[in-house]
Design an enzyme around this catalytic site. Structure first.
Site, PDB file in Angstrom:
ATOM      1  N   ASP A 176      -8.950  -4.055  -6.251  1.00 38.03           N
ATOM      2  CA  ASP A 176      -8.561  -3.423  -4.996  1.00 38.03           C
ATOM      3  C   ASP A 176      -9.230  -2.055  -4.883  1.00 38.03           C
ATOM      4  O   ASP A 176      -9.171  -1.250  -5.815  1.00 38.03           O
ATOM      5  CB  ASP A 176      -7.040  -3.289  -4.970  1.00 38.03           C
ATOM      6  CG  ASP A 176      -6.484  -2.842  -3.626  1.00 38.03           C
ATOM      7  OD1 ASP A 176      -7.244  -2.328  -2.790  1.00 38.03           O
ATOM      8  OD2 ASP A 176      -5.275  -3.006  -3.424  1.00 38.03           O
ATOM      9  N   HIS A 182      -7.071  -6.244  -0.320  1.00 33.33           N
ATOM     10  CA  HIS A 182      -5.929  -5.338  -0.257  1.00 33.33           C
ATOM     11  C   HIS A 182      -4.771  -6.037   0.445  1.00 33.33           C
ATOM     12  O   HIS A 182      -4.907  -6.511   1.570  1.00 33.33           O
ATOM     13  CB  HIS A 182      -6.334  -4.084   0.516  1.00 33.33           C
ATOM     14  CG  HIS A 182      -5.306  -3.004   0.509  1.00 33.33           C
ATOM     15  ND1 HIS A 182      -4.877  -2.380  -0.636  1.00 33.33           N
ATOM     16  CD2 HIS A 182      -4.620  -2.425   1.530  1.00 33.33           C
ATOM     17  CE1 HIS A 182      -3.987  -1.454  -0.328  1.00 33.33           C
ATOM     18  NE2 HIS A 182      -3.808  -1.463   0.977  1.00 33.33           N
ATOM     19  N   SER A 201       0.831  -1.192   0.000  1.00 30.05           N
ATOM     20  CA  SER A 201       0.000   0.000   0.000  1.00 30.05           C
ATOM     21  C   SER A 201       0.876   1.256   0.000  1.00 30.05           C
ATOM     22  O   SER A 201       1.672   1.436  -0.920  1.00 30.05           O
ATOM     23  CB  SER A 201      -0.966  -0.058   1.183  1.00 30.05           C
ATOM     24  OG  SER A 201      -1.993   0.888   1.048  1.00 30.05           O
TER      25      SER A 201
END
Length: 573
Positions: A483, A513, A257
């Site tokens: 996502d 995710h 991320s």
């Protein structure tokens, strides 16, 4: 491990000083204030020029500190690993060390802060030769990676753990002896239940702008002159110093991320020090989208995943009874939402807590069975499962973790780039977006709104990822096609910017995710092969999605527990 991971999950899921930086000094060992004119782009504004000069001075300072630590490491004076701090709850064989870094790299001998580093050494199992340290950042920003070495005990990581020291760390401001915070987490007003209107009125918006101003002021008051130094560029400098302190001439890194953006910035600033990089669930690094437009993209992505959850629940209508179409499931959710707005579940779960709990369904499909079961039970007259899943951990430690995560998240994003300073821009853009993506638009906007009133005089300019001066080795980008937190176009943009030697592994049709770490054997196989051999699978390859979760019967005692099955990644913003 479970207690720590639950705390970190909760802290990250909740995300869901007017002083300019000090001028560089010329004391012994410091970096001269003069910076080559080439560091300032032609035609740059005065503010951008000042930011470029400061960044160049800080980069030079980071290089100086890294060289010092590399020398100490070669002489046996590197990081001293020992027992981990008790409050981190990290069991053996994890060991920890303290890494001291400058607050402001333009003053490398000035005030310093301490980062905690965790490690499990390479096991060498099966006679595998050690390849160095694999450093992990879980994203956020505001999440701690100290838990990462614990994956050494999982079968999916056995071969990687044989070849690499598994290294995690808490980025600057996260936990440790001086965690960043912007408000008192024990304040009665923060205890909940909280209200999050689906369609905020003018009065709601006024209250939220006032709260955002107050939060930004709190950051300035509590952090003081240190506030400008929580940024991605400073995180990348810390990573450069950590690499040297570990005795590594080149960095092997895995980021998830926000950690993908950190890794991409590091690769752009230090291409000659990159060995291998796995970038999982990629942030779109286009400088024009950092960070305001990225957050608008994120709200639209969450709307798609919210639909996926409702479609899955509708397919299991015989189990949950929430409706046989996504629209019918939405209506059931809205009934629950209306009920907790009138009377919070268990006295502690209002619409804010409900939103946070179901945002998790947009992050992870593992929670779908429990969330659907909680809605069903609530409508059948039993609020206990929903209360258990949605109520924040009331302990002082958990509340402090949540505020610490939010403060670091806010500071890094606000410092990284200019944001619209006019509320009318936010109101216009989010009102329009909420018409087609109502699920998370306003919650996301209000979370980030302190950046409109941020009290740091000169923001940084986003790094032009991909404009490194030297070629990178092969890198591996991993992404799930649906996502919501980091929408798939970001992975395409990141790969394009990293160049022709990068490779993109896509989990088709999936949206959880954080793809790496036990969900998908095809993805994990590509990652393991790359880390062990350096071989990338080609420009772009596709893996079939991991199986959808099975529905949980309402008669099953596990229904409503809300526990997420084992996975590598905590939530990251």
């Amino acid at each position: 491990m479970r207690t720590l991971l639950d705390r970190r999950r909760a802290a990250a899921a909740a995300l869901l000083c007017c002083l300019a930086p000090c001028a560089p000094t010329t004391t012994a060992g410091a970096v001269p204030a003069a910076v080559p004119a080439a560091a300032v782009p032609a035609g740059a504004s005065p503010a951008a020029g000042n930011a470029a000069r400061r960044a160049a001075a800080a980069d030079a300072g980071a290089e100086l500190v890294a060289r010092r630590l590399a020398g100490r490491s070669r002489d046996g004076g590197g990081l001293a690993f020992g027992p981990c701090p008790a409050d981190e709850e990290l069991p053996s064989p994890v060991r920890c060390a303290a890494l001291t870094v400058p607050l402001d790299y333009a003053r490398p001998d000035g005030p310093r802060i301490r980062l905690t580093v965790s490690r499990v050494p390479a096991t060498g199992r099966g006679g595998v030769a050690r390849q160095g340290a694999l450093v992990y950042n879980p994203g956020g920003p505001g999440a701690s990676g100290l838990f990462f070495p614990l994956v050494a005990g999982l079968p999916e990581w056995e071969r990687i753990g044989a070849a690499y020291d598994l290294v995690g760390y808490a980025p600057r401001g996260v936990g440790g002896p001086a965690p960043l915070s912007c408000e008192d987490p024990a304040a009665p007003a923060l205890a909940g239940p909280t209200r999050l209107p689906a369609a905020p009125s003018a009065a709601d918006k006024h209250a939220r702008t006032s709260a955002a101003r107050a939060y930004a002021r709190g950051c300035a008051e509590r952090a003081g002159a240190a506030l400008p130094y929580y940024s991605t560029l400073d995180n990348a400098r810390d990573l450069h110093v950590l690499r040297a302190a570990l005795g590594e001439s080149k960095l092997t890194f895995m980021g998830a991320s926000y950690g993908t953006y950190l890794g991409a910035v590091y690769a752009t600033r230090h291409p000659g020090h990159v060995r291998r990089m796995v970038l999982d669930s990629a942030v779109n690094p286009d400088p024009r989208r950092i960070w305001y437009l990225n957050n608008l993209d994120q709200a639209a992505g969450f709307e798609r995943r919210w639909h996926d959850f409702r479609a899955w629940t509708a397919r299991h209508h015989t189990v949950y009874g929430l409706g046989s179409t996504p629209e019918a499931v939405r209506a059931s959710y809205e009934k629950v939402r209306g009920a907790v707005e009138r009377a919070p579940a268990g006295g502690v779960v209002g619409t804010g807590e409900l939103q946070s709990a179901f945002l998790q369904a947009a992050y992870y499909d593992e929670v779908w069975p429990e969330r659907a079961a909680a809605l069903s039970a609530f409508l059948a007259g039993n609020p206990a499962p929903l209360t258990e899943q949605a109520r924040p951990d009331p302990s002082p430690g958990a509340a402090a973790d949540r505020e610490n995560s939010r403060a670091v998240y806010t500071a890094v994003l606000c410092n990284d780039a200019p944001w619209p300073a006019n509320w009318a821009v936010w109101d216009r853009d989010n009102t329009e977006l909420a018409r087609r993506a109502p699920f998370e638009t306003w919650a996301n906007a209000f979370l980030n709104l302190p950046c409109a009133y941020w009290p740091v005089r000169e923001r940084q300019q986003p790094v032009a990822v991909g404009e490194q001066g030297a070629a990178l080795p092969g890198t591996l980008v991993v992404a799930a096609e649906r996502d919501g937190a980091t929408p798939y176009p970001g992975a395409l943009e990141l790969q394009r910017r990293l160049g022709r030697r990068s490779s993109l592994v896509t989990e088709a049709g999936a949206g959880t995710h954080g793809v790496v770490g036990g969900r998908n054997a095809c993805v994990d196989g590509h990652v393991e092969r790359y880390l062990l051999t350096g071989a990338t699978p080609g420009w772009r390859v596709t893996c079939a999605p991991h199986p959808e979760p099975a529905p949980v019967s309402l008669d099953d005692g596990a229904a409503g527990s809300g526990k997420v099955p084992r996975a590598l990644l905590p939530p990251a913003v």
